[in-house]
Design an enzyme around this catalytic site. Structure first.
Site, PDB file in Angstrom:
ATOM      1  N   LYS A 171      -3.643 -15.057  -7.606  1.00  0.00           N
ATOM      2  CA  LYS A 171      -3.168 -15.511  -6.674  1.00  0.00           C
ATOM      3  C   LYS A 171      -3.062 -17.282  -6.645  1.00  0.00           C
ATOM      4  CE  LYS A 171      -3.526 -11.377  -4.257  1.00  0.00           C
ATOM      5  NZ  LYS A 171      -2.278 -10.810  -3.170  1.00  0.00           N
TER       6      LYS A 171
ATOM      7  N   ASP B 271       0.930 -13.779  -8.501  1.00  0.00           N
ATOM      8  CA  ASP B 271       0.964 -13.167  -7.110  1.00  0.00           C
ATOM      9  C   ASP B 271       1.279 -13.936  -5.598  1.00  0.00           C
ATOM     10  OD1 ASP B 271       1.549 -11.248  -5.054  1.00  0.00           O
ATOM     11  OD2 ASP B 271       0.076 -10.668  -4.915  1.00  0.00           O
TER      12      ASP B 271
ATOM     13  N   GLU C 101       5.338 -12.120  -9.121  1.00  0.00           N
ATOM     14  CA  GLU C 101       4.986 -11.276  -8.165  1.00  0.00           C
ATOM     15  C   GLU C 101       5.214 -11.772  -6.812  1.00  0.00           C
ATOM     16  OE1 GLU C 101       1.928  -7.736  -8.722  1.00  0.00           O
ATOM     17  OE2 GLU C 101       1.588  -7.730  -5.757  1.00  0.00           O
TER      18      GLU C 101
ATOM     19  N   GLU D  64       5.106  -4.100  -2.030  1.00  0.00           N
ATOM     20  CA  GLU D  64       4.224  -3.745  -0.868  1.00  0.00           C
ATOM     21  C   GLU D  64       4.731  -3.762   0.130  1.00  0.00           C
ATOM     22  OE1 GLU D  64       2.140  -7.256  -3.008  1.00  0.00           O
ATOM     23  OE2 GLU D  64       0.762  -7.202  -1.307  1.00  0.00           O
TER      24      GLU D  64
ATOM     25  N   ASP E 211       3.631   0.983  -2.122  1.00  0.00           N
ATOM     26  CA  ASP E 211       1.897   0.372  -2.331  1.00  0.00           C
ATOM     27  C   ASP E 211       1.850   2.503  -1.543  1.00  0.00           C
ATOM     28  OD1 ASP E 211      -0.942  -0.308  -1.326  1.00  0.00           O
ATOM     29  OD2 ASP E 211      -0.482   1.552  -1.011  1.00  0.00           O
TER      30      ASP E 211
ATOM     31  N   HIS F  97       1.596  -1.475  -6.258  1.00  0.00           N
ATOM     32  CA  HIS F  97       0.224  -1.652  -5.419  1.00  0.00           C
ATOM     33  C   HIS F  97      -0.394  -1.340  -4.709  1.00  0.00           C
ATOM     34  CE1 HIS F  97      -1.678  -3.740  -2.056  1.00  0.00           C
ATOM     35  NE2 HIS F  97      -1.152  -4.755  -2.493  1.00  0.00           N
TER      36      HIS F  97
ATOM     37  N   GLU G  47      -3.574  -1.654 -10.454  1.00  0.00           N
ATOM     38  CA  GLU G  47      -3.883  -2.441  -9.864  1.00  0.00           C
ATOM     39  C   GLU G  47      -5.257  -2.676  -9.367  1.00  0.00           C
ATOM     40  OE1 GLU G  47      -1.767  -3.847  -6.491  1.00  0.00           O
ATOM     41  OE2 GLU G  47      -3.586  -6.236  -6.358  1.00  0.00           O
TER      42      GLU G  47
END
Ligand code: CA
Length: 383
Positions: free
Chosen positions: A171, A199, A225, A252, A275, A302, A335
């Site tokens: 992240k 991300d 991402e 996503e 997703d 996702h 993921e």
């Protein structure tokens, strides 16, 4: 065959240590919204919808109960694609995206689960068959508690590696200098052979993202991402046109073939990340994958939820065609959320585990899992 009952379960558990990502606010609980369909032969089909970090589960639940249930009750699960079109059309004028389509997705997944059980085959085989029976997982984590420092993030990377993961996603979105320093430290700690992704959860504008991409590129990331807002299709095109080594990924926060079509037509990203539990379920994803594949774009879904959503995503992952089929093709990654979730695996009898960073894709009927109905009802407070 007919659906006789449509039930929803909202599950919530507070987190002892709230965590954050690049957006304002703290994730103080993990929640889930699960749909259960019962048919006239006494079978149960399950679906789950994605809840973003701060999303109240009640929105999707209300959509299922107030809008979708009447369409599905009495219907034949084998008519799942017809039902998808009817559910989408019913909710189009107040939906099209977000929690409403996530609710449609959960119902669609449960219909496919029932259809697979009726026919005695897995959803992947119902969709046309399996390209793979296992999938490499990447660890998602690196959320930040109030006391998280860089050393803790490096330690987390080492823990994922020690648990067998050879791929992980960090992240970022805490300022370009912080992002680059964090990823540099993690790259040094895990070495060059680990697949690293980052991300940003749309933390930046195009101008900042452009600088960030240039600074990140030497770190050999597989993808970056959501560097910018999910609505900014032209911005993504601009970033991709910079020609970085890293792939630009997003999706996503996009929904259905209608939402993904402009992204595919513009070839705005390298990797599309719909997703399954939000963008349209198996029926919706089938369309999105067809669009992406026609344009030669990669699809890497996702995933963020309980074992029910995870199991459904595994069925989808089994069916994704390599783009193109070749010895050197990129194989989609699972993921695998490693952040704290009090009941992620409690909803199924056999937890879904990664071994040496690889997850086996179940081949039993439907989603290939046995949902622990007693645990589901207990965790939902339904008795
Ligand atoms: Ca993400």
């Amino acid at each position: 065959m007919a659906v006789t009952a449509v039930r929803t379960y909202v599950l919530q558990a507070p987190l002892e240590h709230p965590f954050a990502f690049s957006q304002p606010g703290w994730v103080t609980r993990r929640a889930a919204m699960v749909v259960e369909l019962e048919d006239d032969a006494g079978r149960f089909g399950y679906g789950e919808c994605l809840l973003n970090g701060l999303e109240p589960p009640e929105i999707a639940r209300a959509t299922v109960e107030a809008a979708l249930a009447d369409l599905v009750r009495g219907a034949d699960p084998l008519d799942r694609a017809v039902l998808w079109e009817r559910m989408y059309n019913l909710t189009r004028d107040f939906g099209m995206k977000g929690a409403v389509v996530a609710a449609v997705s959960a119902v669609d997944i449960a219909l496919w689960d029932l259809a697979g059980q009726m026919l005695g085959v897995s959803v992947a085989r119902l969709l046309g068959g399996r390209f793979r029976d296992r999938v490499r997982a990447y660890a998602t984590g690196f959320y930040r508690r109030a006391d998280t420092d860089r050393a803790a993030l490096v330690e987390e990377a080492r823990a994922h590696r020690a648990a067998g993961f050879t791929a992980m996603k960090v992240k970022i979105g805490f300022g370009p200098a912080d992002d680059v320093a964090t990823l540099t430290a993690i790259r040094e700690a895990v070495g060059p052979d680990v697949l690293l992704m980052a991300d940003a959860n749309h933390a930046y504008n195009v101008a900042t993202a452009r600088r960030l991409i240039r600074d990140l590129d030497p770190l050999d990331l597989l993808w970056l991402e959501e560097p910018i807002a999910p609505e900014d299709l032209d911005g993504y095109r601009e970033l991709k046109a910079l020609g970085p080594r890293l792939w630009i990924a997003a999706g996503e926060n996009e929904y259905t073939r209608h939402g993904f079509w402009p992204w595919v037509a513009a070839r705005a990203v390298d990797v599309l990340q719909p997703d399954l539990t939000a963008a349209g379920g198996f029926t919706g994803l089938r369309d999105i994958v067809a669009l992406a594949t026609a344009a030669g774009l990669l699809v890497n879904p996702h995933v963020w939820g309980t074992a029910i959503g995870l199991a459904a995503s595994l069925q989808l992952l089994a069916t994704l065609p390599p783009v193109p089929i070749s010895r050197g093709a990129f194989e989609p990654l699972l993921e695998f959320d490693r952040s704290v979730h009090p009941f992620r695996q409690e909803l199924v009898v056999q937890p879904i585990r990664a071994e040496a960073g690889v997850v086996r894709i179940p081949d039993g009927p439907g989603l290939g899992i046995t949902v622990d109905r007693a645990a589901l009802r207990r965790l939902a407070g339904a008795g």
